[in-house]
Write an enzyme that holds these catalytic residues in place. Sequence first.
Site, mmCIF file in Angstrom:
data_model
loop_
_atom_site.group_PDB
_atom_site.id
_atom_site.type_symbol
_atom_site.label_atom_id
_atom_site.label_comp_id
_atom_site.label_asym_id
_atom_site.label_seq_id
_atom_site.Cartn_x
_atom_site.Cartn_y
_atom_site.Cartn_z
ATOM 1 N N ALA A 89 0.833 -1.210 0.000
ATOM 2 C CA ALA A 89 0.000 0.000 0.000
ATOM 3 C C ALA A 89 0.864 1.256 0.000
ATOM 4 O O ALA A 89 1.832 1.345 0.749
ATOM 5 C CB ALA A 89 -0.911 0.014 1.214
ATOM 6 N N ASP A 90 0.498 2.209 -0.861
ATOM 7 C CA ASP A 90 1.143 3.519 -0.800
ATOM 8 C C ASP A 90 0.206 4.456 -0.035
ATOM 9 O O ASP A 90 -0.824 4.022 0.493
ATOM 10 C CB ASP A 90 1.467 4.036 -2.206
ATOM 11 N N SER A 91 0.529 5.737 0.019
ATOM 12 C CA SER A 91 -0.273 6.667 0.816
ATOM 13 C C SER A 91 -1.695 6.800 0.274
ATOM 14 O O SER A 91 -2.658 6.910 1.039
ATOM 15 C CB SER A 91 0.404 8.035 0.898
ATOM 16 N N ASP A 93 -3.375 4.414 -1.320
ATOM 17 C CA ASP A 93 -4.055 3.182 -0.923
ATOM 18 C C ASP A 93 -4.511 3.254 0.526
ATOM 19 O O ASP A 93 -5.617 2.829 0.862
ATOM 20 C CB ASP A 93 -3.131 1.966 -1.096
#
Length: 136
Positions: A89-91, A93
Amino acid sequence: MASLTGASLNFTSLSSSFQRTQVPLRGISNVNSVSFQSIRMRPGSLRFRVSCAAKPETVNKVCEIVRKQLALPEDSSVTGESKFAALGADSLDTVEIVMGLEEEFGISVEEESAQSITTVQDAADMIEKLIKSKDA
């Protein structure tokens, strides 16, 4: 019994088959002592776990939402200890996960609280806290 002194955690078992073990803790300072009245460890196990407030069904629901949001396979391992970043997950997500949690549980998460969520357990604990304060 366990005691925390300086930067180490000492486990002493009531059983003679388990030896006294000292485990260094990083990032802990200015602690004189901490006692645990009923800590039990199996011989050979050095894993120390602190239980949190969230109900298992809340944690499981958060796992489902995270799995769905990140398009992870159904058989992928997502647990309370799973970190969003480790799951890919990135920010963005993470923001979408929080939005999914808000919708599913009927809560509203403040931006400061959302930024502190890094694991599934963090999210589940926050949800339980928000639901409890909402009902009060």
